[in-house]
Design a protein around this motif. Structure first.
Motif, PDB file in Angstrom:
ATOM      1  N   UNK A  62      -4.555  11.443 -13.661  1.00 34.98           N
ATOM      2  CA  UNK A  62      -4.089  10.312 -14.472  1.00 34.98           C
ATOM      3  C   UNK A  62      -4.288   8.970 -13.783  1.00 34.98           C
ATOM      4  N   UNK A  63      -4.784   9.010 -12.547  1.00 31.84           N
ATOM      5  CA  UNK A  63      -4.857   7.790 -11.741  1.00 31.84           C
ATOM      6  C   UNK A  63      -6.286   7.531 -11.290  1.00 31.84           C
ATOM      7  N   UNK A  64      -6.746   6.312 -11.499  1.00 30.69           N
ATOM      8  CA  UNK A  64      -8.006   5.852 -10.920  1.00 30.69           C
ATOM      9  C   UNK A  64      -7.693   4.814  -9.861  1.00 30.69           C
ATOM     10  N   UNK A  65      -8.457   4.802  -8.778  1.00 28.58           N
ATOM     11  CA  UNK A  65      -8.142   3.884  -7.685  1.00 28.58           C
ATOM     12  C   UNK A  65      -9.401   3.251  -7.120  1.00 28.58           C
ATOM     13  N   UNK A  66      -9.274   1.983  -6.790  1.00 35.74           N
ATOM     14  CA  UNK A  66     -10.319   1.272  -6.048  1.00 35.74           C
ATOM     15  C   UNK A  66      -9.682   0.841  -4.732  1.00 35.74           C
ATOM     16  N   UNK A  67      -9.973   1.544  -3.630  1.00 30.95           N
ATOM     17  CA  UNK A  67      -9.319   1.225  -2.354  1.00 30.95           C
ATOM     18  C   UNK A  67      -9.887  -0.031  -1.731  1.00 30.95           C
ATOM     19  N   UNK A  68      -9.158  -0.543  -0.752  1.00 32.61           N
ATOM     20  CA  UNK A  68      -9.598  -1.750  -0.061  1.00 32.61           C
ATOM     21  C   UNK A  68     -10.885  -1.504   0.714  1.00 32.61           C
TER      22      UNK A  68
ATOM     23  N   UNK B 228       0.822  -1.213   0.000  1.00 35.31           N
ATOM     24  CA  UNK B 228       0.000   0.000   0.000  1.00 35.31           C
ATOM     25  C   UNK B 228       0.855   1.262   0.000  1.00 35.31           C
ATOM     26  N   UNK B 229       2.058   1.170   0.541  1.00 35.34           N
ATOM     27  CA  UNK B 229       2.966   2.322   0.543  1.00 35.34           C
ATOM     28  C   UNK B 229       3.318   2.731  -0.883  1.00 35.34           C
ATOM     29  N   UNK B 230       3.473   1.750  -1.758  1.00 40.52           N
ATOM     30  CA  UNK B 230       3.757   2.055  -3.168  1.00 40.52           C
ATOM     31  C   UNK B 230       2.649   2.934  -3.743  1.00 40.52           C
TER      32      UNK B 230
ATOM     33  N   UNK C 201      -6.593  -1.857  -5.015  1.00 36.88           N
ATOM     34  CA  UNK C 201      -6.109  -2.287  -3.701  1.00 36.88           C
ATOM     35  C   UNK C 201      -7.132  -3.252  -3.106  1.00 36.88           C
ATOM     36  N   UNK C 202      -6.902  -4.546  -3.312  1.00 36.64           N
ATOM     37  CA  UNK C 202      -7.853  -5.550  -2.836  1.00 36.64           C
ATOM     38  C   UNK C 202      -9.257  -5.224  -3.329  1.00 36.64           C
ATOM     39  N   UNK C 203      -9.376  -4.958  -4.620  1.00 37.46           N
ATOM     40  CA  UNK C 203     -10.627  -4.429  -5.169  1.00 37.46           C
ATOM     41  C   UNK C 203     -11.798  -5.390  -5.055  1.00 37.46           C
ATOM     42  N   UNK C 204     -11.542  -6.676  -4.880  1.00 38.18           N
ATOM     43  CA  UNK C 204     -12.646  -7.646  -4.784  1.00 38.18           C
ATOM     44  C   UNK C 204     -12.681  -8.317  -3.413  1.00 38.18           C
TER      45      UNK C 204
ATOM     46  N   UNK D 241     -19.739  -0.259  -6.309  1.00 32.19           N
ATOM     47  CA  UNK D 241     -19.912   1.169  -6.600  1.00 32.19           C
ATOM     48  C   UNK D 241     -18.554   1.853  -6.689  1.00 32.19           C
ATOM     49  N   UNK D 242     -17.641   1.458  -5.823  1.00 29.07           N
ATOM     50  CA  UNK D 242     -16.286   2.025  -5.857  1.00 29.07           C
ATOM     51  C   UNK D 242     -15.586   1.662  -7.170  1.00 29.07           C
ATOM     52  N   UNK D 243     -15.786   0.448  -7.630  1.00 24.28           N
ATOM     53  CA  UNK D 243     -15.193   0.021  -8.898  1.00 24.28           C
ATOM     54  C   UNK D 243     -15.816   0.794 -10.062  1.00 24.28           C
ATOM     55  N   UNK D 244     -17.140   0.974 -10.028  1.00 27.58           N
ATOM     56  CA  UNK D 244     -17.813   1.741 -11.090  1.00 27.58           C
ATOM     57  C   UNK D 244     -17.287   3.175 -11.129  1.00 27.58           C
TER      58      UNK D 244
END
Length: 603
Positions: free
Chosen positions: A438-444, A403-405, A524-527, A508-511
């Motif tokens: 430029x970045x999309x993210x799906x957090x844990x 996650x630090x990365x 990040x652990x998207x599923x 919803x976070x993924x959408x």
């Protein structure tokens, strides 16, 4: 969360220098835009005060001249004229007081609103390092309780203080002019009153600041617990948390009582001493009337001026306490506004090239430790180059640095050494907006805002049409359950999405990330919150979303990353192995051991 847990770290407010009235200078930038309104309010305030000072003169004229004539008819006409003059003064006083009230109350509301907006906007720009040492509840307390104090002072107490100062000084001047000998003695006594009052006022000021700090502590506890109600209830910790909150509020109450007691002593001393001094002067004036040295009207005027001076001193003693509390509140808010994020925008940000596919990312010799853990490296000698369109999985045990990365790539922190390059440009040379767009993210842990489902997804791209939102929801396999909600996409999801299951919040976070359509996707652990069936469906949607873009995946479920172009294995902040799933399994290293344990458990 237990009542036996150690107390939170001492806040910045508790270690700061004690506030004084000069702390109110911090409000100057917020007052400056309203100079014209402040001048108008001051004019109305002075007019109201001067009108009040005219009343005793009109009263003296009524007493001394209203009964002069021996002709009853002329006496009635004279009295009528004097009463009409008094009524005119009363009307003027009412008009000026109303205008003063409206002006200063408007200023209080406006400046408080500006202050809240400034503090909130500033806090939103702080890096995560700020929230490592500052509790969210404390920030909320400063934005609510402290701004309310400032509103009270700016919108009421300050104008009352100025009005009573003018009235008190005016009454004092008139008393000195009309009774110079007596008032010289009274003023000598008043000097002896002011000196100890100022000295004791410092104690009141310190207690006022301490009281606000204790209130912030209790607010921080309440905010923390209310945001974790399911955990609290699952551990049947309601009673323990109630006890912890009771202890914090009791501490705040005790500090508040000490402040109130000190302030009450100050008020009693000032009012009693000033009353005694003025009554001494009034007694001498009464003797002068009996001796025939002054008229009854003169005495009546003196009595009213004494009353005005007494009431002004009493009001000022109350206002002084409010101003001291507001000074402490202002300093606490100025501390927030003065805090500087270590993540600063470059002086001359560089522009990113137009992207046509995935992003290119390179990590060069990263060395990083979190500010709260300066002696524990989160990443060491971290080197990784990612090509456009490549899917890279980061795996490893908890605390390995995965996650630090992501944190460094999003520039929530800066590494102590080394650099990160996005599409050929170091991220330090990019504006934060350009980088994060430029970045999309799906957090844990999926974040759901207290608004409708469609607006939660549109958070990824505010300008998206309804059709684009629905397309993103379908890609994330969220469309079906959203359609079944009582009001479909317009359904209010509740605070933190309490009306949804964990898997629904995750979709919803993924959408939201799919709708953003950024060239670099971070998963990040998207599923992690999905059941097996939903995981397969969403995994397919994610694979579709990952086409033509670069993707970094953090996964503890290794079954979800077996098809990654490369798997990077981390341990202790270092890269210990890299390769495809087959290559890593063949080496029988850390990855193979982790995979074997998981696959055996799955059987």
């Amino acid at each position: 969360m237990d009542a036996t847990l150690a107390s939170p770290p001492v806040s910045q407010a508790e270690t700061a220098p004690k506030a004084n009235i000069q702390s109110l200078n911090g409000l100057r930038p917020f007052l400056r835009p309203y100079r014209v309104r402040i001048i108008l309010a001051f004019v109305f305030l002075v007019s109201a005060a001067l009108t009040t000072l005219v009343l005793p003169i009109a009263l003296r004229t009524l007493i001394d001249q209203g009964f002069v004539s021996n002709d009853p008819a002329q006496r009635v006409m004279a009295l009528r004229g004097h009463f009409l003059a008094l009524f005119g003064v009363g009307v003027a006083l009412g008009l000026f007081s109303a205008l003063r009230y409206y002006s200063v109350t408007w200023l209080g509301e406006r400046i408080t609103t500006d202050l809240k907006q400034a503090v909130y906007g500033h806090v939103l720009k702080q890096s995560p390092e700020f929230f490592e040492i500052t509790r969210t509840g404390e920030v909320l307390s400063r934005m609510s309780a402290d701004t309310t104090l400032i509103q009270t002072v700016v919108g009421s107490s300050l104008s009352m203080g100025l009005r009573n100062t003018i009235m008190g000084l005016g009454a004092l001047v008139m008393l000195v002019v009309t009774n110079p000998y007596v008032m010289a003695q009274v003023l000598g006594v008043l000097v002896l009153v002011v000196i100890p009052a100022i000295a004791y006022g410092r104690r009141v000021r310190k207690l006022s600041r301490a009281s606000q700090d204790r209130l912030a502590d209790s607010s921080a506890i309440a905010a923390e617990v209310l945001n974790a109600i399911p955990v609290v209830q699952s551990y049947t910790a309601e009673h323990r948390e109630s006890e912890r909150f009771i202890e914090a509020t009791a501490s705040a109450f005790k500090t508040g009582v000490r402040r109130i007691r000190a302030r009450a002593v100050l008020v009693a001393f000032i009012i009693s001493a000033v009353t005694g001094a003025l009554l001494f002067g009034l007694y001498q004036g009464t003797e002068a009337v009996v001796a025939g040295r002054i008229s009854a009207g003169h005495m009546g005027q003196t009595v009213v001026y004494v009353i005005l001076l007494l009431s002004s001193v009493a009001a000022l003693s109350e206002v002084y306490g409010d101003i001291l509390r507001a000074a402490g509140a202002t300093e606490r808010l100025m501390e927030l506004l003065a805090s500087q994020s270590p993540i600063q925008e470059p002086a001359q940000p560089r522009a990113l090239p137009r992207h046509t596919g995935g992003a290119e990312v390179e990590f060069k010799q990263l060395q990083f430790h979190y500010p709260s853990r300066p002696h524990q490296a989160a990443l060491e000698s971290f080197n990784l180059q990612i090509q456009p369109g490549e899917t890279i999985a980061l795996v490893g045990p908890s605390g390995a640095g995965k996650s630090t990365v992501f944190q460094l790539l999003m520039r929530f922190y800066d590494p102590q050494s080394g650099s990160i390059v996005l599409d050929g440009i170091p991220v330090r040379d990019l504006s934060l907006n350009a980088l994060r767009e430029r970045i999309g993210i799906v957090p844990q842990e999926s974040t759901i805002f207290s608004t409708s489902a469609i607006e939660n997804i549109r958070y990824g791209r505010p300008g998206a049409t309804d059709a684009e939102v629905i397309a993103a929801a379908k890609a994330a396999h969220a469309h079906d359950f959203l359609e079944r909600l009582p009001e479909g996409y317009q359904t209010y999801l509740g605070e933190r999405g309490v009306r949804l299951s964990g898997g629904q919040r995750q979709r919803i976070s993924i959408a939201r990330a799919i709708l953003k359509n950024a060239p670099l996707l971070l998963l990040d652990e998207a599923t992690s919150a999905l059941d097996t069936e939903s995981e397969r469906a969403v995994q397919a949607a994610l694979e579709e979303a990952m086409k033509d873009r670069t993707t970094l995946v953090i996964a503890h479920r290794l079954s979800t990353v077996v098809n990654a172009d490369r798997i990077v294995v981390l341990d202790g902040g270092r890269i210990v192995d890299t390769g495809t799933h087959a290559e890593l399994m063949g080496r029988n290293g850390l990855y193979a051991r982790l995979a074997s344990m998981q696959f055996e458990e799955a059987r």
